[in-house]
Scaffold this motif. Structure first.
Motif, PDB file in Angstrom:
ATOM      1  N   HIS A 154      38.064  41.135  37.665  1.00 50.97           N
ATOM      2  CA  HIS A 154      36.540  41.815  37.750  1.00 50.97           C
ATOM      3  C   HIS A 154      36.039  40.694  38.616  1.00 50.97           C
ATOM      4  CE1 HIS A 154      32.722  43.300  36.762  1.00 50.97           C
ATOM      5  NE2 HIS A 154      33.444  44.406  36.549  1.00 50.97           N
ATOM      6  N   PRO A 155      34.860  41.001  39.330  1.00 51.04           N
ATOM      7  CA  PRO A 155      33.902  39.830  39.921  1.00 51.04           C
ATOM      8  C   PRO A 155      33.182  39.228  39.049  1.00 51.04           C
ATOM      9  CG  PRO A 155      33.994  41.950  41.395  1.00 51.04           C
ATOM     10  CD  PRO A 155      34.789  42.162  39.986  1.00 51.04           C
ATOM     11  N   ALA A 192      26.861  46.203  39.559  1.00 53.39           N
ATOM     12  CA  ALA A 192      26.575  46.389  40.670  1.00 53.39           C
ATOM     13  C   ALA A 192      25.552  45.642  41.388  1.00 53.39           C
ATOM     14  CB  ALA A 192      26.587  48.065  41.104  1.00 53.39           C
ATOM     15  N   TYR A 246      30.539  42.796  46.412  1.00 53.06           N
ATOM     16  CA  TYR A 246      31.702  43.732  46.861  1.00 53.06           C
ATOM     17  C   TYR A 246      31.224  45.299  46.546  1.00 53.06           C
ATOM     18  CZ  TYR A 246      34.003  39.220  46.099  1.00 53.06           C
ATOM     19  OH  TYR A 246      34.322  37.946  45.955  1.00 53.06           O
ATOM     20  N   CYS A 270      30.683  52.655  43.820  1.00 56.76           N
ATOM     21  CA  CYS A 270      30.467  51.909  42.687  1.00 56.76           C
ATOM     22  C   CYS A 270      29.267  52.520  41.827  1.00 56.76           C
ATOM     23  CB  CYS A 270      30.048  50.475  42.818  1.00 56.76           C
ATOM     24  SG  CYS A 270      31.557  49.593  43.821  1.00 56.76           S
ATOM     25  N   ILE A 277      32.902  54.320  36.355  1.00 53.83           N
ATOM     26  CA  ILE A 277      34.063  53.582  36.876  1.00 53.83           C
ATOM     27  C   ILE A 277      34.953  53.375  35.554  1.00 53.83           C
ATOM     28  CG2 ILE A 277      34.897  51.384  37.518  1.00 53.83           C
ATOM     29  CD1 ILE A 277      32.385  51.970  39.065  1.00 53.83           C
ATOM     30  N   CYS A 285      36.512  47.915  37.386  1.00 55.29           N
ATOM     31  CA  CYS A 285      36.065  47.810  38.487  1.00 55.29           C
ATOM     32  C   CYS A 285      36.689  48.589  39.536  1.00 55.29           C
ATOM     33  CB  CYS A 285      36.403  46.458  39.149  1.00 55.29           C
ATOM     34  SG  CYS A 285      35.832  45.984  40.817  1.00 55.29           S
ATOM     35  N   ASN A 286      36.055  49.398  40.411  1.00 47.64           N
ATOM     36  CA  ASN A 286      36.758  50.376  41.569  1.00 47.64           C
ATOM     37  C   ASN A 286      37.634  49.592  42.502  1.00 47.64           C
ATOM     38  OD1 ASN A 286      36.054  52.851  41.005  1.00 47.64           O
ATOM     39  ND2 ASN A 286      34.081  52.290  41.908  1.00 47.64           N
ATOM     40  N   HIS A 287      37.267  48.177  42.882  1.00 49.96           N
ATOM     41  CA  HIS A 287      37.869  47.522  43.865  1.00 49.96           C
ATOM     42  C   HIS A 287      38.841  46.561  43.492  1.00 49.96           C
ATOM     43  CE1 HIS A 287      35.508  50.081  46.578  1.00 49.96           C
ATOM     44  NE2 HIS A 287      34.492  49.578  45.943  1.00 49.96           N
TER      45      HIS A 287
HETATM   46  S1  SF4 Z   1      32.958  48.454  40.529  1.00 48.74           S
HETATM   47 FE1  SF4 Z   1      31.973  47.962  42.362  1.00 48.74          FE
HETATM   48  S2  SF4 Z   1      29.850  46.749  41.844  1.00 48.74           S
HETATM   49 FE2  SF4 Z   1      31.219  47.116  40.134  1.00 48.74          FE
HETATM   50  S3  SF4 Z   1      32.346  45.131  39.958  1.00 48.74           S
HETATM   51 FE3  SF4 Z   1      33.656  46.445  41.034  1.00 48.74          FE
HETATM   52  S4  SF4 Z   1      33.043  45.980  43.148  1.00 48.74           S
HETATM   53 FE4  SF4 Z   1      31.539  45.116  41.972  1.00 48.74          FE
END
Ligand code: SF4
Length: 306
Positions: free
Chosen positions: A241-242, A276, A281, A286, A290, A302-304
């Protein structure tokens, strides 16, 4: 060998009825979709900024939330639903809180008597004190007479008097020297080795990464990532996760890189991913709900994440 699950918290949400303007009431949801599991023999660290819901989760597990709180979702202890009735029976016996500081103790009562409390016996208190190297003379002391190290061991003893199977330590290390913090963590590790589950709620991310088996990262009242602590020791490339990556990068030894923005307030949350507004990202995807996904032996919201 697979470890047995002691506690499962699934999709937990906690909200409070609050007065808005005048006598108008509104519901403030402070925890949402929160998930954790704790296994026998495991230390699960819960990391996150103030206001991320860490201590509230502890109170929800112990069943000591204020009366105006409303709780949804499921909590299971050893496979059975943790109802209020069951929480009352288990609290202080099978599920115990390690108090945060000596401020929790009655300053006018000798510590031996306090540790015995309502559930213990003198023999058991002496057994637990001996385990933590606390001599008989400590029984006769008042809280203010304890040294820092003694106080920490007395606090663990208050939780251990009942031989609890699940321990919740809420911020056990602030104000302790590095040596003392390490010693405290060593006590928790010994307790986990005996098959107990330990939930370690902490601001001290370094300590969580070093001593826990798994780490759950909370953000704005929800779990964003749960992963083996070894991934947190490896660094951002092993994380999912970011926000977890940003926490790692914000540590002094990793360059103190700050994250722009602040954690949102419970009454003013963004729709979709709560991280977000601060996430480099983010995409349109987003802005929706999620889902939690299993990736590389961890869970992430996290989607990404890959
Ligand atoms: S779902 Fe989207 S906004 Fe949320 S942490 Fe992941 S990339 Fe970032």
């Amino acid at each position: 060998m697979e470890r047995k699950e002691i506690l499962e918290v699934k999709n937990l949400s906690v909200s409070f009825q609050m007065y808005d303007k005048g006598l108008r009431q509104k519901e403030l949801q402070v925890i949402r979709d929160l998930n954790i599991t704790v296994h026998e023999g495991e230390i699960l660290a819960i990391a996150g900024a103030s206001g991320s819901g860490k201590s509230l989760l502890a109170n929800a597990i112990l069943g000591i939330l204020p009366l105006h709180a409303s709780v949804k979702g499921t909590m299971k202890y050893r496979g059975e639903s943790l109802t209020l009735e069951r929480q009352r029976k288990l609290r202080g016996k099978e599920i115990a809180l390690v108090p945060q500081s000596v401020g929790y103790l009655d300053p006018l009562m000798k510590v031996g008597k306090q540790v015995v409390g309502v559930n213990g016996s003198k023999d058991r208190q002496r057994e637990v004190f001996a385990r933590y190297g606390l001599g008989k003379e400590v029984e006769q002391m008042y809280p203010f007479q304890l040294s820092g190290g003694m106080a920490r061991r007395v606090l663990i003893a208050t939780a251990m008097i009942s031989n609890a199977k699940l321990l919740i330590a809420d911020e056990p290390t602030p104000g302790l020297s590095t040596e003392m913090a390490k010693e405290t963590m060593g006590h928790f590790r010994d307790l986990a080795k005996e098959g107990r589950g330990v939930i370690l709620i902490t601001h001290d991310i370094d300590l969580a990464f070093a001593y826990a088996d798994r780490v759950a990262v909370f953000y704005a009242g929800t779990t964003v990532e749960t992963a083996p602590a070894s991934d947190f020791r490896k660094g951002p490339s092993a994380l999912r996760h970011p926000y977890s990556k940003a926490l790692w990068e914000a540590l002094p030894q990793n360059g103190c890189k700050p994250i722009p923005g602040t954690q949102p307030y419970a009454g003013n949350l963004p729709s979709g991913c709560l991280f977000a507004p601060r996430c480099p990202y983010r995409t349109e995807a987003c802005e929706t709900t999620i889902p939690v996904r299993q990736i590389r032996g961890g869970e992430v919201c996290c989607n990404h994440a890959t």
